[in-house]
Design a protein around this motif. Structure first.
Motif, short mmCIF file in Angstrom:
data_model
loop_
_atom_site.label_atom_id
_atom_site.label_comp_id
_atom_site.label_asym_id
_atom_site.label_seq_id
_atom_site.Cartn_x
_atom_site.Cartn_y
_atom_site.Cartn_z
N SER A 32 0.68 -6.52 29.45
CA SER A 32 -0.72 -6.21 29.17
C SER A 32 -1.43 -7.50 28.80
O SER A 32 -0.81 -8.48 28.39
CB SER A 32 -0.86 -5.19 28.04
N THR A 111 -3.38 4.22 32.88
CA THR A 111 -3.36 3.12 31.92
C THR A 111 -3.82 1.83 32.58
O THR A 111 -3.54 1.58 33.75
CB THR A 111 -1.96 2.92 31.33
N LYS A 112 -4.53 1.02 31.81
CA LYS A 112 -5.01 -0.27 32.31
C LYS A 112 -4.16 -1.38 31.70
O LYS A 112 -3.90 -1.40 30.50
CB LYS A 112 -6.48 -0.47 31.95
N ARG A 113 -3.73 -2.31 32.54
CA ARG A 113 -2.94 -3.45 32.06
C ARG A 113 -3.84 -4.50 31.40
O ARG A 113 -3.45 -5.13 30.43
CB ARG A 113 -2.18 -4.09 33.22
N THR A 214 -3.75 4.12 27.55
CA THR A 214 -3.79 2.66 27.55
C THR A 214 -3.59 2.13 26.14
O THR A 214 -4.18 2.65 25.18
CB THR A 214 -5.15 2.16 28.09
#
Length: 251
Positions: A32, A111-113, A214
């Motif tokens: 992330s 989910t966003k990295r 996330t």
């Protein structure tokens, strides 16, 4: 690693911004990072984490990807500067099709990295004043989808639909703040309660976004509570202090 991430804001070999000014890299779920697109070019990446720990700037990291990207394609020329390149002998399409066939069930990963963090404080005191953090940003004509929500081009659809509703902040297992998500952006007031069981020193403040799951990590220095207000009636020498309404005996 940082230079690779900075290259998502594109420049061609002649230094010009190409027709696609931003290309997002995909990463495995143990990676992330945070960024602030308002910062100067080349200094937009503000944090990188692997397995929930900051990267070690002195270490070398191994990337796996298609040969086109690893050789510096799509203006990711930093990849071409890497060492010890090796060909796994796999064809990316074949590997992808084989992986699909091995899955019993597939569902979208929301989910966003990489997450935009445009407002943050670097230090908080236990029992002290709250600090503000802003996750996600709506920027008109921004080539990078900087909100917390999954980015969709006009007319695109994803099923099932998902709208994020809130963000909760944690230090370890201690909840230290929460805020609502509106239009993919959340501003969270974070305060460490007096007496909270949290470690002092360099920590990672963890934000959890609902409903996507996330998780965003932000470095934070935690300082101890102010010992001058310890709540007892002793003076600094350990003797009983003067109480309101009670005359001093001189002892």
């Amino acid at each position: 690693f940082k230079d690779v991430l900075e290259a998502q804001w594109q420049r061609d070999a002649e230094g010009n911004v190409p027709s696609r000014p931003y290309l997002a890299l995909g990463f495995s779920d143990n990676v992330s990072y945070t960024y602030d697109a308002n910062r100067d070019e080349g200094d937009r990446i503000t944090g990188i984490y692997i397995n929930n720990a900051p990267i070690d700037r002195e270490k070398l990291y191994t990337f796996g990807s298609g040969s086109f990207l690893i050789s510096g394609g799509d203006n990711f020329r930093t990849f071409a500067d890497g060492v010890n390149s090796a060909d796994a002998g796999l064809v990316d399409l074949t590997a992808w099709v084989d992986w699909i066939g091995e899955q019993d069930d597939l569902s979208p990963d929301y989910t966003k990295r990489g997450v935009s963090v445009t407002e943050q404080v670097s230090e908080l005191q236990i029992g002290g004043t709250a600090g503000s953090f802003t996750l996600g940003e709506v920027v008109e004509d921004d080539p990078n989808p900087s909100t917390l929500d999954m980015f969709l081009n006009e007319g695109d659809k994803v099923s099932p639909q998902l709208a994020n509703t809130s963000v909760t902040a944690f230090l370890g297992d201690v909840q230290v703040g929460t805020g609502a998500v509106a239009d993919g952006v959340a501003t969270i007031s974070v305060a460490i309660p007096a007496g909270a069981n949290v470690e002092t020193g360099a920590q990672s403040l963890r934000f959890v976004v609902q409903e996507s799951g996330t998780e965003v990590l932000v470095p934070l220095t935690v300082t101890a509570a102010d010992s001058s207000d310890d709540g007892d009636d002793d003076d600094d020498n350990g003797k009983p202090g003067k109480r309101p309404g009670v005359p001093s005996t001189g002892v």
